[in-house]
Design an enzyme around this catalytic site. Structure first.
Site, PDB file in Angstrom:
ATOM      1  N   ASP A  32      79.420 -48.555  52.837  1.00 50.91           N
ATOM      2  CA  ASP A  32      80.714 -47.922  53.103  1.00 50.91           C
ATOM      3  C   ASP A  32      80.551 -47.036  54.347  1.00 50.91           C
ATOM      4  OD1 ASP A  32      83.036 -46.474  53.146  1.00 50.91           O
ATOM      5  OD2 ASP A  32      82.859 -45.680  51.093  1.00 50.91           O
ATOM      6  N   GLU A  82      57.721 -36.201  70.886  1.00 50.91           N
ATOM      7  CA  GLU A  82      56.895 -36.804  69.838  1.00 50.91           C
ATOM      8  C   GLU A  82      56.914 -38.318  70.005  1.00 50.91           C
ATOM      9  OE1 GLU A  82      58.462 -36.814  65.754  1.00 50.91           O
ATOM     10  OE2 GLU A  82      59.952 -35.372  66.466  1.00 50.91           O
ATOM     11  N   CYS A 114      60.016 -32.225  65.926  1.00 52.05           N
ATOM     12  CA  CYS A 114      61.232 -31.856  66.666  1.00 52.05           C
ATOM     13  C   CYS A 114      61.218 -30.418  67.177  1.00 52.05           C
ATOM     14  CB  CYS A 114      62.456 -32.034  65.784  1.00 52.05           C
ATOM     15  SG  CYS A 114      62.641 -33.708  65.208  1.00 52.05           S
ATOM     16  N   THR A 155      69.802 -42.959  61.213  1.00 50.52           N
ATOM     17  CA  THR A 155      69.632 -41.658  61.885  1.00 50.52           C
ATOM     18  C   THR A 155      68.782 -41.794  63.147  1.00 50.52           C
ATOM     19  OG1 THR A 155      67.664 -40.978  60.628  1.00 50.52           O
ATOM     20  CG2 THR A 155      69.799 -40.457  59.653  1.00 50.52           C
ATOM     21  N   SER A 204      62.000 -34.170  53.218  1.00 46.44           N
ATOM     22  CA  SER A 204      62.226 -33.597  54.554  1.00 46.44           C
ATOM     23  C   SER A 204      63.446 -32.671  54.540  1.00 46.44           C
ATOM     24  CB  SER A 204      62.369 -34.698  55.605  1.00 46.44           C
ATOM     25  OG  SER A 204      63.617 -35.360  55.520  1.00 46.44           O
ATOM     26  N   HIS A 236      68.883 -27.750  64.572  1.00 46.19           N
ATOM     27  CA  HIS A 236      68.348 -29.090  64.813  1.00 46.19           C
ATOM     28  C   HIS A 236      69.189 -30.062  63.976  1.00 46.19           C
ATOM     29  CE1 HIS A 236      65.903 -32.584  64.962  1.00 46.19           C
ATOM     30  NE2 HIS A 236      65.514 -32.493  63.700  1.00 46.19           N
ATOM     31  N   LYS A 245      74.482 -28.590  55.872  1.00 42.41           N
ATOM     32  CA  LYS A 245      73.648 -28.313  54.684  1.00 42.41           C
ATOM     33  C   LYS A 245      72.822 -27.052  54.910  1.00 42.41           C
ATOM     34  CE  LYS A 245      72.184 -32.962  53.168  1.00 42.41           C
ATOM     35  NZ  LYS A 245      72.918 -33.109  51.922  1.00 42.41           N
ATOM     36  N   ASN A 279      69.678 -38.845  66.214  1.00 41.91           N
ATOM     37  CA  ASN A 279      68.566 -37.892  66.290  1.00 41.91           C
ATOM     38  C   ASN A 279      67.847 -38.063  67.625  1.00 41.91           C
ATOM     39  OD1 ASN A 279      66.617 -36.004  65.737  1.00 41.91           O
ATOM     40  ND2 ASN A 279      65.892 -36.947  63.841  1.00 41.91           N
ATOM     41  N   SER A 311      59.433 -31.336  61.521  1.00 44.11           N
ATOM     42  CA  SER A 311      58.756 -31.718  60.281  1.00 44.11           C
ATOM     43  C   SER A 311      57.269 -31.434  60.360  1.00 44.11           C
ATOM     44  CB  SER A 311      58.957 -33.210  60.026  1.00 44.11           C
ATOM     45  OG  SER A 311      60.251 -33.432  59.527  1.00 44.11           O
TER      46      SER A 311
HETATM   47  P1  HMG Z   1      70.074 -42.030  51.992  1.00 40.24           P
HETATM   48  O1  HMG Z   1      69.166 -41.785  50.848  1.00 40.24           O
HETATM   49  O2  HMG Z   1      70.435 -43.440  52.293  1.00 40.24           O
HETATM   50  O3  HMG Z   1      71.442 -41.271  51.864  1.00 40.24           O
HETATM   51  O4  HMG Z   1      69.418 -41.379  53.275  1.00 40.24           O
HETATM   52  P2  HMG Z   1      72.079 -40.509  50.607  1.00 40.24           P
HETATM   53  O5  HMG Z   1      72.281 -41.457  49.507  1.00 40.24           O
HETATM   54  O6  HMG Z   1      71.322 -39.215  50.352  1.00 40.24           O
HETATM   55  O7  HMG Z   1      73.485 -40.173  51.276  1.00 40.24           O
HETATM   56  C1  HMG Z   1      73.585 -39.344  52.373  1.00 40.24           C
HETATM   57  C2  HMG Z   1      74.834 -38.491  52.189  1.00 40.24           C
HETATM   58  O8  HMG Z   1      75.964 -39.359  52.258  1.00 40.24           O
HETATM   59  C3  HMG Z   1      74.903 -37.807  50.842  1.00 40.24           C
HETATM   60  O9  HMG Z   1      75.519 -36.547  51.042  1.00 40.24           O
HETATM   61  C4  HMG Z   1      75.829 -38.711  50.028  1.00 40.24           C
HETATM   62  O10 HMG Z   1      76.511 -38.042  48.975  1.00 40.24           O
HETATM   63  C5  HMG Z   1      76.804 -39.140  51.108  1.00 40.24           C
HETATM   64  P3  HMG Z   1      74.863 -35.213  50.410  1.00 40.24           P
HETATM   65  O11 HMG Z   1      74.794 -35.443  48.948  1.00 40.24           O
HETATM   66  O12 HMG Z   1      73.465 -35.142  51.012  1.00 40.24           O
HETATM   67  O13 HMG Z   1      75.764 -34.131  50.875  1.00 40.24           O
HETATM   68  N1  HMG Z   1      77.492 -40.399  50.808  1.00 40.24           N
HETATM   69  C6  HMG Z   1      78.781 -40.613  51.067  1.00 40.24           C
HETATM   70  N2  HMG Z   1      79.744 -39.827  51.596  1.00 40.24           N
HETATM   71  C7  HMG Z   1      80.999 -40.338  51.751  1.00 40.24           C
HETATM   72  N3  HMG Z   1      81.325 -41.602  51.354  1.00 40.24           N
HETATM   73  C8  HMG Z   1      80.395 -42.424  50.803  1.00 40.24           C
HETATM   74  C9  HMG Z   1      79.061 -41.936  50.648  1.00 40.24           C
HETATM   75  N4  HMG Z   1      77.923 -42.471  50.165  1.00 40.24           N
HETATM   76  C10 HMG Z   1      76.969 -41.517  50.255  1.00 40.24           C
HETATM   77  N5  HMG Z   1      80.734 -43.661  50.447  1.00 40.24           N
HETATM   78  C11 HMG Z   1      68.367 -39.574  54.486  1.00 40.24           C
HETATM   79  C12 HMG Z   1      69.633 -40.059  53.806  1.00 40.24           C
HETATM   80  C13 HMG Z   1      68.699 -38.342  55.309  1.00 40.24           C
HETATM   81  C14 HMG Z   1      67.312 -39.235  53.431  1.00 40.24           C
HETATM   82  C15 HMG Z   1      67.838 -40.702  55.415  1.00 40.24           C
HETATM   83  O14 HMG Z   1      68.762 -40.965  56.434  1.00 40.24           O
HETATM   84  C16 HMG Z   1      66.495 -40.369  56.053  1.00 40.24           C
HETATM   85  O15 HMG Z   1      65.434 -40.562  55.487  1.00 40.24           O
HETATM   86  N6  HMG Z   1      66.519 -39.849  57.344  1.00 40.24           N
HETATM   87  C17 HMG Z   1      65.309 -39.518  58.084  1.00 40.24           C
HETATM   88  C18 HMG Z   1      64.778 -38.154  57.698  1.00 40.24           C
HETATM   89  C19 HMG Z   1      65.691 -37.026  58.104  1.00 40.24           C
HETATM   90  O16 HMG Z   1      66.527 -37.167  58.979  1.00 40.24           O
HETATM   91  N7  HMG Z   1      65.483 -35.830  57.513  1.00 40.24           N
HETATM   92  C20 HMG Z   1      66.252 -34.667  57.858  1.00 40.24           C
HETATM   93  C21 HMG Z   1      65.478 -33.365  57.678  1.00 40.24           C
HETATM   94  S1  HMG Z   1      63.859 -33.423  58.433  1.00 40.24           S
HETATM   95  C22 HMG Z   1      64.175 -33.234  60.141  1.00 40.24           C
HETATM   96  O17 HMG Z   1      65.233 -32.880  60.523  1.00 40.24           O
HETATM   97  C23 HMG Z   1      63.041 -33.568  61.060  1.00 40.24           C
HETATM   98  C24 HMG Z   1      63.167 -34.873  61.818  1.00 40.24           C
HETATM   99  O18 HMG Z   1      64.146 -34.753  62.831  1.00 40.24           O
HETATM  100  C25 HMG Z   1      61.815 -35.306  62.371  1.00 40.24           C
HETATM  101  C26 HMG Z   1      61.038 -34.334  63.224  1.00 40.24           C
HETATM  102  O19 HMG Z   1      60.974 -33.124  63.004  1.00 40.24           O
HETATM  103  O20 HMG Z   1      60.368 -34.847  64.132  1.00 40.24           O
HETATM  104  C27 HMG Z   1      63.623 -36.015  60.913  1.00 40.24           C
END
Ligand code: HMG
Length: 390
Positions: A32, A82, A114, A155, A204, A236, A245, A279, A311
């Site tokens: 979706d 990175e 990051c 992302t 994360s 970030h 969040k 990102n 991270s």
């Molecule tokens: P996921 O598990 O597929 O997603 O991956 P989800 O099921 O948690 O859904 C995401 C959000 O969409 C949720 O909202 C759902 O409710 C919502 P929340 O509950 O979190 O508020 N959702 C919907 N909303 C509207 N309509 C719908 C619908 N369905 C679901 N139909 C995850 C999400 C971020 C885990 C994944 O993308 C991921 O692994 N990303 C990579 C890691 C990341 O970005 N982490 C962020 C923090 S760490 C960081 O920032 C460092 C980084 O940049 C690296 C560095 O430092 O170098 C990553």
């Protein structure tokens, strides 16, 4: 001797030649689209062409800064990434011929996920406090590429930000009080043998939230400002919903329960570029700052709370105070053009580019020409990367 006012004199961002929108991604993934648009707060992501990498992105962001300010006072280039292209040589050295950097310039590469560009900014402030005639160019440049078919795929993104740090800056002053937090956490990392990171997405997110609260608490312990003193916040943004969040979490730890409108007031203007770019790791926070300054109503004299997270993990909270008259130094038109000029990719073309690799042997490998910008990776020969200026 009183400390000079130190901060950001120029801020320029660049991104890739290609993009794919999340509506296309959602259609092909059977997801979706609201999950992408509302759930993670992303509309599109930048995709690098074969002849783009962190060096060409860095050059594209930095060239307009050097054109405006010259290089006569430039003594240091700190390039944070990175997505390094070499285990030994600093990527910033490839910029010498591309940008005609003076040879009297110290050049080094910084790494901590990051977060590293923020370390660069703080190091730059220290160098300028020692010699206010000194200018430092901090460049954040990254390509976020995850494995296809993983939750992280949506992302991805890529961009760069060039930040000129000087005494008596025209855009934003960096206050010397900062708050830091670091700890050993395996939430996201990329071992040397991998081209994509290993990531525990849920961990994360909780680690980012905890680190935010700890960094701000440290900032307060060192005499930092009250949350109410800030006109806006830049976080970030691995995906833009993360800023929401994190800010909700930070206010919650201080007994506040903000409405969505409250969060929008504090954050929405900072999300325009990252919503479209995805990102960009080290560059993400500085794309957020550029977006805020380019899109919010007048901020002269106001304080912006900045939260950097990488991270692994390191977080830092600091304050950028916007300098009256800052609008004269912004690059909003060029930034908007960088985002809107990208060419949309069909899904199959996105998948082909995702798989594209330059062979790792010592032969000559000409890189197919896709881009039209001033800098491109033309070939790799004998393991040497060969760049071209147009
Ligand atoms: P996921 O598990 O597929 O997603 O991956 P989800 O099921 O948690 O859904 C995401 C959000 O969409 C949720 O909202 C759902 O409710 C919502 P929340 O509950 O979190 O508020 N959702 C919907 N909303 C509207 N309509 C719908 C619908 N369905 C679901 N139909 C995850 C999400 C971020 C885990 C994944 O993308 C991921 O692994 N990303 C990579 C890691 C990341 O970005 N982490 C962020 C923090 S760490 C960081 O920032 C460092 C980084 O940049 C690296 C560095 O430092 O170098 C990553």
């Amino acid at each position: 001797m009183p400390h000079p006012r130190v901060g950001i004199a120029d801020l320029s961002i660049a991104t890739t030649h290609y993009m794919i929108d999340h509506a296309t991604l959602a259609r092909h993934h059977g997801v979706d689209v609201a999950k992408y648009h509302r759930g993670i707060g992303q509309d599109a992501m930048s995709v690098p062409a074969p002849d783009e990498d962190i060096v060409t992105l860095a050059a594209a962001a930095a060239a307009p800064v050097l054109e405006r300010h010259g290089t006569s006072a430039l003594r240091t280039v700190l390039l944070a990434t990175e997505t390094g292209v070499d285990q030994s040589k600093a990527a910033g050295l490839y910029l010498h011929p591309l940008l005609r950097l003076p040879h009297t310039t110290r050049v080094v590469e910084l790494k901590q996920a990051c977060y590293a560009a923020t370390a660069g900014l703080q190091f730059a402030a220290g160098l300028i406090a020692r010699d206010p005639a000194h200018q430092v160019l901090v460049i954040a440049t990254d390509i976020a590429r995850y494995d296809t078919g993983t939750p992280a795929e949506a992302t991805q993104g890529a961009a760069s930000a060039a930040i000129l740090v000087t005494a008596d800056p025209g855009i934003a002053e960096l206050e010397s009080v900062t708050g830091v937090h670091s700890s050993h956490v395996m939430d996201f990392w990329r071992p040397n043998h991998r081209t994509t990171p290993v990531v525990d997405g849920k961990l994360s997110i909780t680690t980012y939230l905890d680190a935010t609260a700890h960094a701000y608490a440290d900032y307060r312990r060192h005499g930092g400002r009250d949350l109410d003193d800030f006109a806006a916040f830049c976080y970030h943004q691995p995906f833009t919903a993360m800023a929401y969040k994190a800010h909700r979490h930070l206010l919650g730890t201080h007994g506040q329960a903000p409405s969505h409108d409250d969060l929008d007031t504090a954050l929405a203007a900072s999300t325009h570029y990252n919503r479209a770019v995805g990102n960009s790791y080290t560059a993400s926070l500085y794309l957020a700052l550029a977006s805020l300054l380019d899109h919010r109503d007048e901020l002269g004299g106001r304080h912006v709370g900045m939260l950097s997270y990488g991270s692994g993990c390191v977080a830092e909270f600091f304050c950028a105070t916007v300098v009256p008259g800052y609008r004269d130094h912004l690059r909003a038109t060029a930034h908007d053009h960088a985002v809107t000029a990208r060419k949309p990719l069909a899904y199959d073309d996105y998948r082909s580019l995702h798989e594209f690799r330059i062979p790792a042997d010592a032969g000559r490998h000409n890189v197919p020409e896709h881009t039209a910008g001033a800098f491109r990776l033309a070939a790799v020969e004998g393991h040497e990367r060969i760049y071209e200026t147009r």
